[in-house]
Design a protein around this motif. Sequence first.
Motif, mmCIF file in Angstrom:
data_model
loop_
_atom_site.group_PDB
_atom_site.id
_atom_site.type_symbol
_atom_site.label_atom_id
_atom_site.label_comp_id
_atom_site.label_asym_id
_atom_site.label_seq_id
_atom_site.Cartn_x
_atom_site.Cartn_y
_atom_site.Cartn_z
ATOM 1 N N TYR A 175 19.848 -4.812 -0.430
ATOM 2 C CA TYR A 175 20.466 -4.408 -1.691
ATOM 3 C C TYR A 175 20.816 -2.923 -1.638
ATOM 4 O O TYR A 175 20.020 -2.109 -1.177
ATOM 5 C CB TYR A 175 19.519 -4.679 -2.870
ATOM 6 N N ALA A 176 21.996 -2.607 -2.164
ATOM 7 C CA ALA A 176 22.471 -1.219 -2.096
ATOM 8 C C ALA A 176 22.172 -0.438 -3.366
ATOM 9 O O ALA A 176 22.397 0.781 -3.420
ATOM 10 C CB ALA A 176 23.971 -1.201 -1.821
ATOM 11 N N GLY A 177 21.653 -1.122 -4.382
ATOM 12 C CA GLY A 177 21.397 -0.449 -5.659
ATOM 13 C C GLY A 177 19.992 -0.729 -6.166
ATOM 14 O O GLY A 177 19.457 -1.823 -5.974
ATOM 15 N N GLU B 269 18.910 -1.110 -9.264
ATOM 16 C CA GLU B 269 18.812 -2.113 -10.337
ATOM 17 C C GLU B 269 18.887 -3.527 -9.782
ATOM 18 O O GLU B 269 18.125 -4.404 -10.177
ATOM 19 C CB GLU B 269 19.936 -1.919 -11.371
ATOM 20 N N SER B 270 19.850 -3.734 -8.861
ATOM 21 C CA SER B 270 19.976 -5.078 -8.280
ATOM 22 C C SER B 270 18.715 -5.420 -7.476
ATOM 23 O O SER B 270 18.276 -6.573 -7.446
ATOM 24 C CB SER B 270 21.232 -5.195 -7.407
ATOM 25 N N TYR B 271 18.149 -4.408 -6.830
ATOM 26 C CA TYR B 271 16.913 -4.613 -6.064
ATOM 27 C C TYR B 271 15.775 -5.021 -6.992
ATOM 28 O O TYR B 271 15.044 -5.981 -6.729
ATOM 29 C CB TYR B 271 16.579 -3.327 -5.315
ATOM 30 N N MET B 272 15.648 -4.294 -8.099
ATOM 31 C CA MET B 272 14.605 -4.615 -9.095
ATOM 32 C C MET B 272 14.795 -6.027 -9.618
ATOM 33 O O MET B 272 13.835 -6.778 -9.791
ATOM 34 C CB MET B 272 14.678 -3.640 -10.268
ATOM 35 N N GLY B 273 16.051 -6.381 -9.897
ATOM 36 C CA GLY B 273 16.340 -7.710 -10.429
ATOM 37 C C GLY B 273 15.958 -8.808 -9.460
ATOM 38 O O GLY B 273 15.338 -9.813 -9.832
ATOM 39 N N ALA B 274 16.302 -8.601 -8.204
ATOM 40 C CA ALA B 274 15.964 -9.594 -7.175
ATOM 41 C C ALA B 274 14.456 -9.710 -7.029
ATOM 42 O O ALA B 274 13.904 -10.810 -6.864
ATOM 43 C CB ALA B 274 16.606 -9.200 -5.852
ATOM 44 N N LEU B 275 13.790 -8.565 -7.088
ATOM 45 C CA LEU B 275 12.328 -8.563 -6.976
ATOM 46 C C LEU B 275 11.711 -9.387 -8.111
ATOM 47 O O LEU B 275 10.838 -10.232 -7.896
ATOM 48 C CB LEU B 275 11.822 -7.113 -7.006
ATOM 49 N N LYS B 276 12.184 -9.152 -9.316
ATOM 50 C CA LYS B 276 11.637 -9.882 -10.467
ATOM 51 C C LYS B 276 11.918 -11.387 -10.347
ATOM 52 O O LYS B 276 11.087 -12.224 -10.734
ATOM 53 C CB LYS B 276 12.226 -9.350 -11.773
ATOM 54 N N ASN B 277 13.081 -11.731 -9.820
ATOM 55 C CA ASN B 277 13.400 -13.158 -9.636
ATOM 56 C C ASN B 277 12.417 -13.832 -8.695
ATOM 57 O O ASN B 277 11.950 -14.943 -8.960
ATOM 58 C CB ASN B 277 14.821 -13.328 -9.084
ATOM 59 N N ILE C 35 11.591 5.149 -7.599
ATOM 60 C CA ILE C 35 11.254 5.035 -6.173
ATOM 61 C C ILE C 35 12.415 4.413 -5.403
ATOM 62 O O ILE C 35 12.807 4.901 -4.329
ATOM 63 C CB ILE C 35 9.964 4.193 -5.995
ATOM 64 N N PHE C 36 12.992 3.357 -5.942
ATOM 65 C CA PHE C 36 14.074 2.665 -5.233
ATOM 66 C C PHE C 36 15.328 3.536 -5.162
ATOM 67 O O PHE C 36 15.964 3.650 -4.109
ATOM 68 C CB PHE C 36 14.403 1.333 -5.899
ATOM 69 N N LYS D 186 20.292 2.512 4.199
ATOM 70 C CA LYS D 186 21.596 2.240 3.598
ATOM 71 C C LYS D 186 21.440 1.138 2.572
ATOM 72 O O LYS D 186 22.108 1.098 1.536
ATOM 73 C CB LYS D 186 22.597 1.803 4.671
ATOM 74 N N LEU D 187 20.538 0.202 2.892
ATOM 75 C CA LEU D 187 20.168 -0.881 1.990
ATOM 76 C C LEU D 187 18.643 -0.926 1.926
ATOM 77 O O LEU D 187 17.967 -0.457 2.843
ATOM 78 C CB LEU D 187 20.642 -2.232 2.532
ATOM 79 N N LEU D 188 18.142 -1.488 0.843
ATOM 80 C CA LEU D 188 16.713 -1.790 0.787
ATOM 81 C C LEU D 188 16.557 -3.299 0.963
ATOM 82 O O LEU D 188 17.193 -4.074 0.232
ATOM 83 C CB LEU D 188 16.107 -1.348 -0.547
ATOM 84 N N ASN D 189 15.738 -3.691 1.910
ATOM 85 C CA ASN D 189 15.506 -5.112 2.148
ATOM 86 C C ASN D 189 14.407 -5.652 1.251
ATOM 87 O O ASN D 189 13.436 -4.944 0.931
ATOM 88 C CB ASN D 189 15.091 -5.353 3.596
ATOM 89 N N LEU D 190 14.584 -6.909 0.874
ATOM 90 C CA LEU D 190 13.563 -7.634 0.123
ATOM 91 C C LEU D 190 13.236 -8.882 0.941
ATOM 92 O O LEU D 190 14.138 -9.610 1.341
ATOM 93 C CB LEU D 190 14.094 -8.031 -1.252
ATOM 94 N N TRP D 191 11.966 -9.101 1.217
ATOM 95 C CA TRP D 191 11.563 -10.268 1.993
ATOM 96 C C TRP D 191 10.693 -11.186 1.119
ATOM 97 O O TRP D 191 9.879 -10.714 0.318
ATOM 98 C CB TRP D 191 10.697 -9.876 3.190
ATOM 99 N N ASN D 192 10.847 -12.488 1.323
ATOM 100 C CA ASN D 192 9.870 -13.412 0.770
ATOM 101 C C ASN D 192 9.799 -14.629 1.674
ATOM 102 O O ASN D 192 10.723 -14.902 2.450
ATOM 103 C CB ASN D 192 10.190 -13.804 -0.674
ATOM 104 N N LEU D 193 8.698 -15.327 1.594
ATOM 105 C CA LEU D 193 8.476 -16.475 2.474
ATOM 106 C C LEU D 193 8.823 -17.765 1.751
ATOM 107 O O LEU D 193 8.538 -17.922 0.569
ATOM 108 C CB LEU D 193 7.005 -16.551 2.891
ATOM 109 N N GLU D 194 9.451 -18.678 2.510
ATOM 110 C CA GLU D 194 9.668 -20.029 2.002
ATOM 111 C C GLU D 194 9.129 -21.013 3.021
ATOM 112 O O GLU D 194 9.360 -20.841 4.229
ATOM 113 C CB GLU D 194 11.169 -20.296 1.817
#
Lengths: 347, 183
Positions: free
Chosen positions: A78-80, A82-90, A153-154, A164-172
């Motif tokens: 994610y490049a922003g 807010e979008s990073y926070m949103g994805a994290l909350k999802n 922080i983000f 350049k981007l912040l990565n978000l990882w989760n396991l499936e």
Amino acid sequence: MTFTLYKEARLNCLYVNIAAALLRLPVLKESLPFLFNQAGLYYQDTQDEDEFVLSPYYRELDDYIGELFGARVCRKGYAGGESYMGALKNVLGTGRSAIIEADIFYLPHSGFYNRSHFPHALEVIGYKDGVFEICDHYYVYHGTLTDAEFRFIFESSLQSPFYKLLNLWNLERHVTKGAGVPDAAFHSGVIRDNYRNMSGQALYDCPAGSRAGLEAFEPICRQITRLKTMDQDASKFKAASYLYEGFREIANSRFQHHNFLKAIGENELAESYLEADQSWMVAANLLMRAATANQFQHFEERILNRMQRVREKEADHLELLRQWLERAEPEGCGRSFMTQYSPRSGQ
Amino acid sequence: MNTQPFICLDMTSCLNNCGTTDNSSYQHGYLSSSGVSLPRENILFHTPFEFNDIPFVLFRQNYRDNMVTEGQAIQFPEARISKIHVLGASSDVNMSDYMYLKHNETLLSKEKMMLSHFASEAPFARNVCILETAGLNTLDGPLAHRTGRLWLDILHLTEPLEINQLTFEDNPCMHIFGITLER
């Protein structure tokens, strides 16, 4: 989430979070030594002579996560903020934890807060009433951060030169399987791959043109001796940091491989890998001292002497692994293995 | 001839590292490469103390309170030794390396010394925690949520040896705060 902190000091800050997230799936803790099984080595030059790749991992961890646990690591950048926070909350809203990254300079709980910039990863395990629950397993910290704090922080981290981007990882988990311990065929495969790589083969995901196994020591030592000749501090410390981080990760891999060997009952071989772990770590420590004092000439002989000890130990392992494979894969398989993967031929 | 059962080595001339600090000296701490140190409160220096009936003396001079092993030698009056008690900790990882027992430069034995990391919660099985600190110090001050530890490692010689020198490997991860020889 049934536990908070996963205490494992010998995994890098991404791997320790992946281990914690796997335990929450859940998987058996006893199965983790089979995941972190790689004890290889490769070196690769890049276009920039001050940048190079030094790693013990010749294969993507995800391959093993799939094979052992029927799971996969989902990653998205994610490049922003807010979008990073949103994805994290999802992700958190599905009941799963997420792994986020941030510049450690902006993390209040760390010893590097407002002091040093470098990339870091940590796990977020919950969100309620504007407050995130965080587990920084690497720094053994369990605490909370608010919406506003995380947003800062983000956004700040995205200004750092290495993001350049912040990565978000989760396991499936896609298949219900493999929460247990793998069989002898898996063990042989691991040892065979480590032997092949350390014999000089660039396996699986090793980049083209990389120098593998014992052959990597020559370019590594070349980089060490180059440090004293470099006038530009920025280049010098950049090269030194690649070596330092590389050595520490190689040490970690030897430690984790000793855990794998203990898990399959190979205690003597495990002890030898523990000595290799320690020796790589001493090399890293000497390099750090040289960098801190900016005295690479002064420390060069000490570092190279230690690298000689390290190389001898790694060469000893090659012979021990060859003997293990001969015992485990006798007659036909063993002979073809020996012919095909002789350390002298490197074929 | 000194026949006391234990000899606490005077480490003063070997001290080359600052591993403990207080609120006036955080910036001197160098137990780890990032400047972490143990809080000095409750650590006795220049005062004999016992742990499991073994006496120890720790030394401190000009902020330095331990010896990082860098290939140096410690010499002492000749003594017939059966055990060596080492008090210390390692940085980076639980660390082991060799100690060389000599008599007048003649190597008599090579013994493996094992010192767990100063914050380890998974120490070497043979190490005993001799001291625990509430918190660690950084260059900026205390980290209250961490615990620091000093460890005891006992080297049992296969047979008593007449020695007057200990030599160490070049391994700056290992920090020795005290050594007691047992006859």
